[in-house]
Scaffold this active site. Structure first.
Site, PDB file in Angstrom:
ATOM      1  N   GLU A   1       0.810  -1.219   0.000  1.00 27.43           N
ATOM      2  CA  GLU A   1       0.000   0.000   0.000  1.00 27.43           C
ATOM      3  C   GLU A   1       0.846   1.273   0.000  1.00 27.43           C
ATOM      4  O   GLU A   1       0.563   2.217  -0.732  1.00 27.43           O
ATOM      5  CB  GLU A   1      -0.960   0.005   1.198  1.00 27.43           C
ATOM      6  CG  GLU A   1      -1.909   1.204   1.192  1.00 27.43           C
ATOM      7  CD  GLU A   1      -2.817   1.257   2.415  1.00 27.43           C
ATOM      8  OE1 GLU A   1      -2.735   0.355   3.273  1.00 27.43           O
ATOM      9  OE2 GLU A   1      -3.603   2.230   2.512  1.00 27.43           O
TER      10      GLU A   1
ATOM     11  N   HIS B   1      -5.239   6.389   0.290  1.00 22.85           N
ATOM     12  CA  HIS B   1      -5.062   5.020   0.780  1.00 22.85           C
ATOM     13  C   HIS B   1      -5.618   4.000  -0.203  1.00 22.85           C
ATOM     14  O   HIS B   1      -6.383   4.344  -1.102  1.00 22.85           O
ATOM     15  CB  HIS B   1      -5.779   4.836   2.127  1.00 22.85           C
ATOM     16  CG  HIS B   1      -5.086   5.511   3.265  1.00 22.85           C
ATOM     17  ND1 HIS B   1      -4.337   4.835   4.193  1.00 22.85           N
ATOM     18  CD2 HIS B   1      -5.015   6.820   3.603  1.00 22.85           C
ATOM     19  CE1 HIS B   1      -3.837   5.703   5.069  1.00 22.85           C
ATOM     20  NE2 HIS B   1      -4.237   6.916   4.735  1.00 22.85           N
TER      21      HIS B   1
ATOM     22  N   GLU C   1     -10.094   5.666  -0.267  1.00 26.20           N
ATOM     23  CA  GLU C   1      -9.693   4.253  -0.294  1.00 26.20           C
ATOM     24  C   GLU C   1     -10.053   3.717  -1.673  1.00 26.20           C
ATOM     25  O   GLU C   1     -11.202   3.347  -1.928  1.00 26.20           O
ATOM     26  CB  GLU C   1     -10.433   3.462   0.792  1.00 26.20           C
ATOM     27  CG  GLU C   1     -10.138   3.906   2.227  1.00 26.20           C
ATOM     28  CD  GLU C   1      -8.942   3.166   2.835  1.00 26.20           C
ATOM     29  OE1 GLU C   1      -8.201   2.492   2.101  1.00 26.20           O
ATOM     30  OE2 GLU C   1      -8.762   3.302   4.066  1.00 26.20           O
TER      31      GLU C   1
HETATM   32 ZN   LIG Z   1      -4.117   2.711   4.453  1.00 27.22          ZN
END
Ligand SMILES: [Zn+2]
Length: 233
Positions: A26, A80, A142
């Site tokens: 990530e 993210h 996200e």
């Molecule tokens: Zn994250």
């Protein structure tokens, strides 16, 4: 006129890799996306950009917020990639965020969904540190799930990474005071209306789709004293 200041926050870094799955990490994806957002913004807009990190280094959540606050950023975007079994895209703001932040979230959310093919998991709220500690309009995105096989395939495509970044910019350009240099960047997305849902005075979410609102109302109907639905745009 002073320039708009945008702080881009690539999630994780250094000893904190974030989620790791399917050969992807990530912290690397978020840095790549953040750098691309910066590049597209600087190419097209008369704005000031800073990043909470621009290398593979660890920065605490408190320091990320502090960097944005002390600089006096107008907008904070935390980038993210999701994990934990699911698929699609979702975004977060703090439950007690100002109305203006809800509008910011709506713009970013729609901007990204207009650029990538992903299930809309909704505009959500969460008590995340970077959202709680920052003083300006702050959103956390996200994009896809690193541990979902199909999502991870998308995250391995350079064109998808670019699309995620461009989506953030398309959303940002809906915000006031952002001076456009290059008109040809991309067509402006049509803003959809957003329903904020407050349960006993606390925002639990904001949704573009009627069904999502009604599903949430259903969920809280017996436990809540007061449920309010507010149309934002
Ligand atoms: Zn994250």
């Amino acid at each position: 006129m002073s320039k708009i200041k945008i702080m881009i926050d690539p999630g994780h870094g250094g000893r904190d890799p974030g989620a790791v799955a399917n050969g992807l990490v990530e912290k690397d994806l978020t840095l790549t996306i953040a750098r691309e957002i910066r590049e597209v913004l600087l190419r097209n807009y008369d704005v000031l950009i800073r990043m909470t990190r621009d290398s593979d280094m660890f920065v605490s959540l408190e320091d990320r917020a502090r960097l944005a606050n002390s600089w006096g950023a107008d907008y904070f975007i935390s980038v993210h990639i999701n994990a934990g079994g699911g698929t699609g895209f979702e975004s977060f703001i703090h439950p007690h965020a100002a109305k203006h932040t809800g509008q910011f979230q709506a713009c970013i959310h729609q901007g990204i969904l207009g650029k990538i093919k992903a299930r809309d998991r909704g505009r959500k709220t969460a008590n995340y540190a970077v959202l709680r500690l920052t003083k300006m309009a702050a959103v956390l995105t996200e994009s896809y799930f690193i541990d979902h096989v199909e999502d991870s395939k998308k995250l391995k495509e350079a064109s998808v990474i670019k699309a995620i970044a461009t989506g953030h910019v398309v959303g940002l350009q809906e915000m006031p005071n952002l001076r456009l240099i290059n008109e040809s960047l991309t067509p402006r997305p049509r803003l959809v209306k957003v329903y904020r849902l407050l349960v006993d005075g606390v925002q639990v979410g904001a949704y573009g789709e009627r069904e999502n609102v009604m599903a949430q109302v259903n969920q809280f109907l017996d436990s809540a004293k007061k449920i309010e639905v507010e149309r934002v745009e």
